[in-house]
Design a protein around this motif. Sequence first.
Motif, short mmCIF file in Angstrom:
data_model
loop_
_atom_site.label_atom_id
_atom_site.label_comp_id
_atom_site.label_asym_id
_atom_site.label_seq_id
_atom_site.Cartn_x
_atom_site.Cartn_y
_atom_site.Cartn_z
N SER A 190 0.84 -1.20 0.00
CA SER A 190 0.00 0.00 0.00
C SER A 190 0.87 1.25 0.00
O SER A 190 0.61 2.20 -0.74
CB SER A 190 -0.91 0.04 1.22
OG SER A 190 -1.02 -1.21 1.80
N LEU A 191 1.95 1.21 0.82
CA LEU A 191 2.85 2.37 0.87
C LEU A 191 3.49 2.61 -0.48
O LEU A 191 3.55 3.75 -0.97
CB LEU A 191 3.92 2.11 1.94
CG LEU A 191 4.88 3.25 2.25
CD1 LEU A 191 4.11 4.46 2.70
CD2 LEU A 191 5.85 2.82 3.33
N LEU A 192 3.91 1.50 -1.11
CA LEU A 192 4.55 1.64 -2.43
C LEU A 192 3.56 2.20 -3.43
O LEU A 192 3.90 3.08 -4.23
CB LEU A 192 5.07 0.28 -2.89
CG LEU A 192 5.81 0.31 -4.23
CD1 LEU A 192 7.04 1.18 -4.12
CD2 LEU A 192 6.19 -1.08 -4.66
N GLY A 193 2.30 1.71 -3.36
CA GLY A 193 1.28 2.23 -4.28
C GLY A 193 1.08 3.71 -4.09
O GLY A 193 1.03 4.48 -5.06
N LEU A 194 1.02 4.11 -2.82
CA LEU A 194 0.83 5.54 -2.52
C LEU A 194 1.97 6.36 -3.10
O LEU A 194 1.75 7.35 -3.82
CB LEU A 194 0.78 5.70 -1.00
CG LEU A 194 0.52 7.11 -0.47
CD1 LEU A 194 -0.90 7.52 -0.79
CD2 LEU A 194 0.80 7.17 1.01
N LEU A 195 3.20 5.92 -2.82
CA LEU A 195 4.36 6.67 -3.30
C LEU A 195 4.41 6.69 -4.83
O LEU A 195 4.69 7.72 -5.43
CB LEU A 195 5.64 6.06 -2.74
CG LEU A 195 5.87 6.25 -1.25
CD1 LEU A 195 7.09 5.48 -0.80
CD2 LEU A 195 6.04 7.72 -0.94
#
Lengths: 420, 210, 103
Positions: B113-118
């Motif tokens: 999820s963090l990677l998607g956000l970034l």
Amino acid sequence: MTPLFAAGSIAGFLKEHDFSDAWSSGLAAIVHAFLIINFFAVAPLIYIWLERKVAGRIQDRLGPTRVGGKFGWLQTLADGVKLIQKEDLCPESADSMLFRMAPYLVFVASFGAFIALPWSDGWVAQNLDVGLFFMLAVMSLEVIGVILAGYSSGSKWSLFGGMREAAQVVSYEIPMAICALVPVVVAGTLNMVDIGRMQAGWLTNWLVLHDPFTFLAFWVYFTVATASVKRAPFDLAEAESELVAGFHTEYSGIRWSYFFMAEYGSMFAVSAIATVLFLGGWHLGVPLLEESGLYQTAGGVFIAHLIGLGVFIFKGCALVFVQMWVRWTLPRLRIDQVMTSCLKYLLPISCFLLLGIASWPLAIHCLKGRTVLFGEPLGEKVYRTSQPTIRPVQSARQPGAMHEKKIGERGEGSLSSWRS
Amino acid sequence: MEIVKSALEPLFSLIHAGSVWAFVLATIGAAVAVVLSQNVVRMAFWLIIALGSTAGLFFALDADFLGAAQLLVYVGGTLVLLVFGVMLTASGPFMQMKTSPGEGVLAGFIGFSLLGLLATSVCTVAWDPHGAVAPIAAAGYNPAEEGNTTRALGMSLLGLRPDKDLGQENARPGTGYLLPFEVASVHLLVVLVGAAYLARAKRRQAPPAL
Amino acid sequence: MPAVELDVYLFVAAVLFVCGAVCMATKRNAIGVLMGVELVLNGANLNFVAFARYTALGLDGQVIALFVIVLAAAEAAVALAIALSFYNNHLTIDVDRGNELHG
């Protein structure tokens, strides 16, 4: 027509002949890689033969005499053939992935340093502004491969070797970098081609004779460099009388020979750095070539550079020979003696040399009114001879994108500012 | 000749542009491998690859001094220290400390999820390409008039900004990094003393006399 | 083959950051956690250098990256010393075992 190598780089030559960017940089990369990897493969053959001969003579033996005639010229080649045929063993208790990768890591680190090494005036695979720093950095990666090899072998002898190597090389890197900084302070650049050019002309222009601090720094550098490529008397990582064969105990065949190629490659690399930094690089020490008018014609420049290449390799090999000589003369130190001599003696000495060289020009200017003892100041003579301009092609960027503002002054300007 | 030239053109442009892509892929792959491997020495190996390829990316970004510093300080220094620490602490059963599957799944979910956000923010934000100034100096060899990053970096650490201060009318000096440089130096000294103090051998009792 | 542009560098930096964060969260080996920290710092560094190259940040990005490298080295030295003394006291490097301060 511009002669091939004197154009500064093969890429520049190709560009002049209507090759595209991709073609010229790609082809230049291939040619450089081919030349270096061949040197890297052939030099150990000669060095190992030389090592055996030197060892034999020092111990009052003959060394190899049978294979390939009276002097055993082909001994190493025969050894190489034998090594290639051997089974590539991997011990059961070893971490097989790391065990297999470690020799490549060592090899790549030792080989990568040659990217920034100038072989003759402008004959360099990649003329980097941070050339010296890059070489030291890449050569420092070699230790990781050795540690991994020692650790992953699953043998206590290898582990001991790896641990010793880690402790030793990490400590010796510090005085090595500081000693290499001493001539850099004099030269005012990290670019190895520029440092080499400053030492043109007479022997007194060599940085080793520039002042007492560079003179001492040369000896300290050479000692520390011998230790950092783990040669005797500092070869604790593979001390065969204590640790079987140290970190490469479990290796056999071609992987074992990678370690040896890397070792001889690094020996030449540190010797070549010493040659460029202290011993005049590719210059003869006598301004024969400059006076002879050889630089007037393009072909003459090429021949002059070729002679420079020979001089450079000769100086490098002479230093390698000294390392061999030392190896078969001095007994091996104990590990605590190795660490003590680095951290308690060589490190303070090199710090002192760095401080000394920083204050030297000021002191001698106050006393004598000039900044050097002999000859003319560095930088005066750098661009005096009509050197061809060295402009390797930048990959992936058009020349117009470089900025227009001047940052300080470089070359003659920055050096002559000392005297003002 | 022309035919050969045009036939090999794609190959050479692959070498030309592909080297940077190789570093990109190596960095990503090695970083993922660091997370996935359980053995801490293998983690160290993949970390070496990841940080080394990052140094390659620095070179591609014209930061040649930084690339070499990354290789020397990070890969050649810090990582050797870490591997050394692994050797001193890894004894048999502690070589592999498995994460429980539940934790792994949770961490993977949060990580993605963090990677998607970034990644979405990287792709959607317009990073103002028009504000770009030409780089200080190209990587590799720069002729005398163009300077190089080493000189500029060194001057900025001494409190000068050759790319901002000099050559401008009414330039305000003092945009350099002299104070942070001094603070970092003192910091390093403190760390040197502190680390030596923490890691010193504690002798609980005097060694028996021989 | 397209040239590598700012977006790609930022994406690589994001991957490094996320991998480092996950590494810190999941590894139980204290040195594994340290490696996660190194990855995170490198992701940040890559961002700085990429912005230094492609935007008006200029040289500042490189100087900050240089400071990050220096401080990361210092951090690694101290953290390793702490890990070693942790190991001396607990005879393990598993961070989950360092729980005496639970109260």
